[in-house]
Design a protein around this motif. Sequence first.
Motif, PDB file in Angstrom:
ATOM      1  N   PRO A  92      -1.855  -7.454  -9.324  1.00  0.00           N
ATOM      2  CA  PRO A  92      -2.963  -6.505  -9.167  1.00  0.00           C
ATOM      3  C   PRO A  92      -2.493  -5.062  -8.976  1.00  0.00           C
ATOM      4  N   GLN A  93      -1.227  -4.864  -8.566  1.00  0.00           N
ATOM      5  CA  GLN A  93      -0.713  -3.496  -8.387  1.00  0.00           C
ATOM      6  C   GLN A  93      -0.580  -2.749  -9.708  1.00  0.00           C
ATOM      7  N   THR A  94      -0.742  -3.447 -10.827  1.00  0.00           N
ATOM      8  CA  THR A  94      -0.672  -2.778 -12.126  1.00  0.00           C
ATOM      9  C   THR A  94      -2.053  -2.487 -12.704  1.00  0.00           C
ATOM     10  N   CYS A  95      -3.121  -2.922 -12.040  1.00  0.00           N
ATOM     11  CA  CYS A  95      -4.482  -2.677 -12.534  1.00  0.00           C
ATOM     12  C   CYS A  95      -4.812  -1.187 -12.452  1.00  0.00           C
ATOM     13  N   PRO A  96      -5.500  -0.653 -13.457  1.00  0.00           N
ATOM     14  CA  PRO A  96      -5.874   0.764 -13.415  1.00  0.00           C
ATOM     15  C   PRO A  96      -6.951   1.022 -12.365  1.00  0.00           C
ATOM     16  N   PHE A  97      -6.877   2.172 -11.724  1.00  0.00           N
ATOM     17  CA  PHE A  97      -7.859   2.552 -10.709  1.00  0.00           C
ATOM     18  C   PHE A  97      -9.229   2.821 -11.324  1.00  0.00           C
ATOM     19  N   ARG A  98     -10.257   2.578 -10.516  1.00  0.00           N
ATOM     20  CA  ARG A  98     -11.621   2.994 -10.842  1.00  0.00           C
ATOM     21  C   ARG A  98     -11.851   4.314 -10.124  1.00  0.00           C
ATOM     22  N   ASN A  99     -12.526   5.216 -10.773  1.00  0.00           N
ATOM     23  CA  ASN A  99     -12.839   6.490 -10.131  1.00  0.00           C
ATOM     24  C   ASN A  99     -14.323   6.617  -9.801  1.00  0.00           C
ATOM     25  N   ASP A 100     -15.073   5.531  -9.994  1.00  0.00           N
ATOM     26  CA  ASP A 100     -16.508   5.577  -9.734  1.00  0.00           C
ATOM     27  C   ASP A 100     -16.886   4.884  -8.418  1.00  0.00           C
ATOM     28  N   ARG A 101     -15.908   4.544  -7.604  1.00  0.00           N
ATOM     29  CA  ARG A 101     -16.137   3.897  -6.309  1.00  0.00           C
ATOM     30  C   ARG A 101     -15.314   4.614  -5.246  1.00  0.00           C
ATOM     31  N   PRO A 102     -15.819   4.632  -4.003  1.00  0.00           N
ATOM     32  CA  PRO A 102     -15.050   5.298  -2.936  1.00  0.00           C
ATOM     33  C   PRO A 102     -13.834   4.478  -2.523  1.00  0.00           C
ATOM     34  N   VAL A 103     -12.863   5.159  -1.949  1.00  0.00           N
ATOM     35  CA  VAL A 103     -11.684   4.468  -1.430  1.00  0.00           C
ATOM     36  C   VAL A 103     -12.057   3.722  -0.152  1.00  0.00           C
ATOM     37  N   MET A 104     -11.260   2.717   0.164  1.00  0.00           N
ATOM     38  CA  MET A 104     -11.378   2.008   1.441  1.00  0.00           C
ATOM     39  C   MET A 104     -10.428   2.664   2.421  1.00  0.00           C
ATOM     40  N   ASP A 105     -10.936   3.002   3.571  1.00  0.00           N
ATOM     41  CA  ASP A 105     -10.129   3.571   4.638  1.00  0.00           C
ATOM     42  C   ASP A 105      -9.763   2.414   5.555  1.00  0.00           C
TER      43      ASP A 105
END
Length: 163
Positions: A92-105
């Motif tokens: 999963p560390q190679t999956c591309p990021f989504r930019n339409d969701r907030p980050v988890m803190d």
Amino acid sequence: MAAGLLLLVCAGAVLYSAEAQDAFEALPNNYKKGVNLALEQLNSHAGVHHHFRFLRSLEKSDIESGFGVSYLYHHFHLKPTRCAKGTSVSNPQTCPFRNDRPVMDCAVCYKTLDDQIEANPKPYIHCIQRPRLTEEMKTTRLDHCKKMSYNSGAPTLLAVSTG
């Protein structure tokens, strides 16, 4: 012109993704274990539909209390990816990021003995979407982690911040 711009955006996305991968790989093993605890907890929730990846550390501290015992605190961000949970993703560390969701803190604190996470005291893991994080939650996190180290007679976990 448009093709050149698209190429530039794609190259930027690949570099950004590689930097986050490098950020996780650069973490000391004891901190990677805490990130993995948070990822396991997120993946166990039915409401989470995509994999998450480590994005960056915000704060770290590590207190060694002797005899192979350490107390760790790690505040970091996880970012959702485009890989759906339940799909056969080898890493999963190679999956591309989504930019339409907030980050988890996320904030985790735990005790290790000879580099293994101890079950007692129970590791503390708290993750919430960044926009929903309140000052009260931040205070509760820190208080819980301070108590964890005080209860064991160790110096305060949050006394030393290694950034």
